[in-house]
Design a protein around this motif. Structure first.
Motif, PDB file in Angstrom:
ATOM      1  N   MET A  24      -2.302   7.916  -2.834  1.00 36.28           N
ATOM      2  CA  MET A  24      -3.387   7.704  -3.803  1.00 36.28           C
ATOM      3  C   MET A  24      -4.086   9.021  -4.133  1.00 36.28           C
ATOM      4  O   MET A  24      -4.539   9.232  -5.260  1.00 36.28           O
ATOM      5  N   LEU A  25      -4.181   9.913  -3.147  1.00 37.34           N
ATOM      6  CA  LEU A  25      -4.796  11.218  -3.412  1.00 37.34           C
ATOM      7  C   LEU A  25      -3.934  12.010  -4.390  1.00 37.34           C
ATOM      8  O   LEU A  25      -4.462  12.724  -5.244  1.00 37.34           O
ATOM      9  N   GLU A  26      -2.629  11.840  -4.301  1.00 34.80           N
ATOM     10  CA  GLU A  26      -1.751  12.470  -5.304  1.00 34.80           C
ATOM     11  C   GLU A  26      -2.000  11.839  -6.680  1.00 34.80           C
ATOM     12  O   GLU A  26      -1.971  12.525  -7.702  1.00 34.80           O
ATOM     13  N   SER A  27      -2.251  10.553  -6.685  1.00 33.34           N
ATOM     14  CA  SER A  27      -2.567   9.864  -7.942  1.00 33.34           C
ATOM     15  C   SER A  27      -3.836  10.450  -8.565  1.00 33.34           C
ATOM     16  O   SER A  27      -3.928  10.668  -9.776  1.00 33.34           O
ATOM     17  N   ALA A  28      -4.812  10.737  -7.709  1.00 35.05           N
ATOM     18  CA  ALA A  28      -6.056  11.333  -8.208  1.00 35.05           C
ATOM     19  C   ALA A  28      -5.773  12.707  -8.824  1.00 35.05           C
ATOM     20  O   ALA A  28      -6.353  13.069  -9.852  1.00 35.05           O
ATOM     21  N   ASP A  29      -4.865  13.459  -8.214  1.00 37.79           N
ATOM     22  CA  ASP A  29      -4.467  14.750  -8.787  1.00 37.79           C
ATOM     23  C   ASP A  29      -3.891  14.540 -10.185  1.00 37.79           C
ATOM     24  O   ASP A  29      -4.159  15.311 -11.111  1.00 37.79           O
ATOM     25  N   THR A  30      -3.084  13.494 -10.308  1.00 36.14           N
ATOM     26  CA  THR A  30      -2.478  13.176 -11.604  1.00 36.14           C
ATOM     27  C   THR A  30      -3.557  12.895 -12.650  1.00 36.14           C
ATOM     28  O   THR A  30      -3.430  13.258 -13.820  1.00 36.14           O
ATOM     29  N   LEU A  31      -4.643  12.259 -12.205  1.00 37.62           N
ATOM     30  CA  LEU A  31      -5.717  11.896 -13.133  1.00 37.62           C
ATOM     31  C   LEU A  31      -6.618  13.075 -13.471  1.00 37.62           C
ATOM     32  O   LEU A  31      -7.407  13.010 -14.412  1.00 37.62           O
ATOM     33  N   GLU A  32      -6.500  14.168 -12.687  1.00 34.96           N
ATOM     34  CA  GLU A  32      -7.431  15.293 -12.822  1.00 34.96           C
ATOM     35  C   GLU A  32      -7.569  15.751 -14.278  1.00 34.96           C
ATOM     36  O   GLU A  32      -8.664  15.943 -14.782  1.00 34.96           O
ATOM     37  N   GLY A  33      -6.442  15.883 -14.954  1.00 35.75           N
ATOM     38  CA  GLY A  33      -6.519  16.375 -16.330  1.00 35.75           C
ATOM     39  C   GLY A  33      -6.471  15.268 -17.367  1.00 35.75           C
ATOM     40  O   GLY A  33      -6.328  15.543 -18.561  1.00 35.75           O
ATOM     41  N   MET A  34      -6.593  14.025 -16.902  1.00 40.18           N
ATOM     42  CA  MET A  34      -6.393  12.923 -17.836  1.00 40.18           C
ATOM     43  C   MET A  34      -7.662  12.611 -18.634  1.00 40.18           C
ATOM     44  O   MET A  34      -8.733  12.399 -18.065  1.00 40.18           O
ATOM     45  N   GLU A  35      -7.509  12.586 -19.925  1.00 36.13           N
ATOM     46  CA  GLU A  35      -8.643  12.354 -20.813  1.00 36.13           C
ATOM     47  C   GLU A  35      -9.264  10.987 -20.525  1.00 36.13           C
ATOM     48  O   GLU A  35      -8.552   9.995 -20.364  1.00 36.13           O
ATOM     49  N   GLY A  36     -10.583  10.968 -20.482  1.00 34.07           N
ATOM     50  CA  GLY A  36     -11.274   9.692 -20.349  1.00 34.07           C
ATOM     51  C   GLY A  36     -11.607   9.295 -18.939  1.00 34.07           C
ATOM     52  O   GLY A  36     -12.404   8.395 -18.717  1.00 34.07           O
ATOM     53  N   CYS A  37     -11.009   9.984 -17.943  1.00 28.92           N
ATOM     54  CA  CYS A  37     -11.319   9.664 -16.544  1.00 28.92           C
ATOM     55  C   CYS A  37     -12.437  10.585 -16.060  1.00 28.92           C
ATOM     56  O   CYS A  37     -12.233  11.789 -15.926  1.00 28.92           O
ATOM     57  N   ILE A  38     -13.600  10.034 -15.821  1.00 31.01           N
ATOM     58  CA  ILE A  38     -14.752  10.849 -15.404  1.00 31.01           C
ATOM     59  C   ILE A  38     -14.739  11.045 -13.885  1.00 31.01           C
ATOM     60  O   ILE A  38     -14.932  12.133 -13.387  1.00 31.01           O
ATOM     61  N   PHE A  39     -14.560   9.953 -13.142  1.00 31.16           N
ATOM     62  CA  PHE A  39     -14.302  10.113 -11.708  1.00 31.16           C
ATOM     63  C   PHE A  39     -13.396   8.999 -11.212  1.00 31.16           C
ATOM     64  O   PHE A  39     -13.275   7.937 -11.837  1.00 31.16           O
ATOM     65  N   TYR A  40     -12.767   9.307 -10.092  1.00 29.29           N
ATOM     66  CA  TYR A  40     -11.792   8.396  -9.480  1.00 29.29           C
ATOM     67  C   TYR A  40     -11.817   8.740  -7.998  1.00 29.29           C
ATOM     68  O   TYR A  40     -11.121   9.647  -7.549  1.00 29.29           O
ATOM     69  N   ILE A  41     -12.693   8.051  -7.281  1.00 26.98           N
ATOM     70  CA  ILE A  41     -12.979   8.433  -5.900  1.00 26.98           C
ATOM     71  C   ILE A  41     -12.361   7.420  -4.941  1.00 26.98           C
ATOM     72  O   ILE A  41     -12.617   6.217  -5.061  1.00 26.98           O
ATOM     73  N   ILE A  42     -11.565   7.930  -4.034  1.00 27.75           N
ATOM     74  CA  ILE A  42     -10.877   7.078  -3.062  1.00 27.75           C
ATOM     75  C   ILE A  42     -11.709   7.032  -1.783  1.00 27.75           C
ATOM     76  O   ILE A  42     -12.102   8.067  -1.250  1.00 27.75           O
ATOM     77  N   ASN A  43     -12.002   5.806  -1.346  1.00 19.29           N
ATOM     78  CA  ASN A  43     -12.801   5.589  -0.142  1.00 19.29           C
ATOM     79  C   ASN A  43     -12.002   4.773   0.866  1.00 19.29           C
ATOM     80  O   ASN A  43     -11.230   3.887   0.486  1.00 19.29           O
ATOM     81  N   GLU A  44     -12.249   5.059   2.142  1.00 21.14           N
ATOM     82  CA  GLU A  44     -11.775   4.178   3.202  1.00 21.14           C
ATOM     83  C   GLU A  44     -12.824   3.115   3.458  1.00 21.14           C
ATOM     84  O   GLU A  44     -14.022   3.398   3.444  1.00 21.14           O
ATOM     85  N   SER A  45     -12.370   1.894   3.732  1.00 16.11           N
ATOM     86  CA  SER A  45     -13.297   0.885   4.235  1.00 16.11           C
ATOM     87  C   SER A  45     -13.713   1.296   5.642  1.00 16.11           C
ATOM     88  O   SER A  45     -12.903   1.789   6.426  1.00 16.11           O
ATOM     89  N   VAL A  46     -14.992   1.084   5.958  1.00 13.66           N
ATOM     90  CA  VAL A  46     -15.468   1.408   7.299  1.00 13.66           C
ATOM     91  C   VAL A  46     -15.113   0.281   8.266  1.00 13.66           C
ATOM     92  O   VAL A  46     -14.879   0.503   9.449  1.00 13.66           O
ATOM     93  N   ASP A  47     -15.041  -0.956   7.752  1.00 13.75           N
ATOM     94  CA  ASP A  47     -14.859  -2.094   8.670  1.00 13.75           C
ATOM     95  C   ASP A  47     -13.498  -2.784   8.591  1.00 13.75           C
ATOM     96  O   ASP A  47     -13.287  -3.775   9.274  1.00 13.75           O
ATOM     97  N   ASP A  48     -12.591  -2.278   7.762  1.00 11.25           N
ATOM     98  CA  ASP A  48     -11.233  -2.841   7.741  1.00 11.25           C
ATOM     99  C   ASP A  48     -10.238  -1.675   7.720  1.00 11.25           C
ATOM    100  O   ASP A  48     -10.144  -0.952   6.725  1.00 11.25           O
ATOM    101  N   PRO A  49      -9.491  -1.493   8.798  1.00 17.24           N
ATOM    102  CA  PRO A  49      -8.638  -0.305   8.925  1.00 17.24           C
ATOM    103  C   PRO A  49      -7.467  -0.263   7.947  1.00 17.24           C
ATOM    104  O   PRO A  49      -6.763   0.747   7.882  1.00 17.24           O
ATOM    105  N   ASP A  50      -7.246  -1.358   7.217  1.00 21.35           N
ATOM    106  CA  ASP A  50      -6.124  -1.377   6.271  1.00 21.35           C
ATOM    107  C   ASP A  50      -6.575  -1.262   4.815  1.00 21.35           C
ATOM    108  O   ASP A  50      -5.748  -1.321   3.902  1.00 21.35           O
ATOM    109  N   VAL A  51      -7.873  -1.095   4.577  1.00 22.78           N
ATOM    110  CA  VAL A  51      -8.385  -1.195   3.208  1.00 22.78           C
ATOM    111  C   VAL A  51      -8.871   0.142   2.644  1.00 22.78           C
ATOM    112  O   VAL A  51      -9.545   0.911   3.325  1.00 22.78           O
ATOM    113  N   LEU A  52      -8.495   0.390   1.386  1.00 24.07           N
ATOM    114  CA  LEU A  52      -9.061   1.469   0.570  1.00 24.07           C
ATOM    115  C   LEU A  52      -9.853   0.839  -0.571  1.00 24.07           C
ATOM    116  O   LEU A  52      -9.478  -0.215  -1.095  1.00 24.07           O
ATOM    117  N   TRP A  53     -10.939   1.508  -0.956  1.00 25.31           N
ATOM    118  CA  TRP A  53     -11.721   1.095  -2.124  1.00 25.31           C
ATOM    119  C   TRP A  53     -11.741   2.261  -3.117  1.00 25.31           C
ATOM    120  O   TRP A  53     -12.087   3.380  -2.748  1.00 25.31           O
TER     121      TRP A  53
END
Lengths: 100, 100
Positions: A24-53
């Protein structure tokens, strides 16, 4: 046109979150120069070890929809798919605030 | 220090969301010049007419904690309190992405 926000959940197969996060972090790199994307922040869930938000802000819904047809984005989605057990999210509509 | 994200839910008393949103937008104005607050975006829930979701990015957890001691912020919280039925959120920790 109105800005567009997303708060989406990716649930990895058990034990696969770190691997998914890396892709997903590579995906964010892909979005870096993409028009219209202001932010795209990948978060880990604090309480579920299998979840990203993913927290996203786009210039408008059309820019977000267009990104999903971008070849490089589609390639990342394709590589992530085997690691993902489920996709969901919180349906929201931005109304204002700092940074909007 | 690491950046700090929040995705917090404010549930208004029935029928009070618009009034709460108005006060929260004033709160965002208060944060406009506040050091350490990168964005603070107020969203309406699409599927619950009483719910607001706040999407926040801060330079670090300390800046967020400090904002909650700011007199102007405390005044807004005080004014919002009678309209709020419940506060919750999705505990997350940012790991990367565009805009972080």
């Amino acid at each position: 046109m109105s800005k567009y926000t997303m708060f989406g959940q990716l649930k990895a197969h058990p034990g696969k979150r770190d691997e998914l996060a890396k892709l997903m972090l590579e995906s964010a790199d892909t979005l870096e120069g993409m028009e219209g994307c202001i932010f795209y922040i990948i978060n880990e869930s604090v309480d579920d070890p299998d979840v990203l938000w993913i927290m996203e802000l786009w210039e408008n819904a059309e820019a977000h929809a267009a990104s999903l047809k971008n070849e490089r984005v589609l390639a990342v989605i394709q590589r992530c798919r085997p690691l993902i057990a489920g996709v969901s999210g919180v349906p929201v509509r931005p109304i204002g605030g700092k940074g909007l």
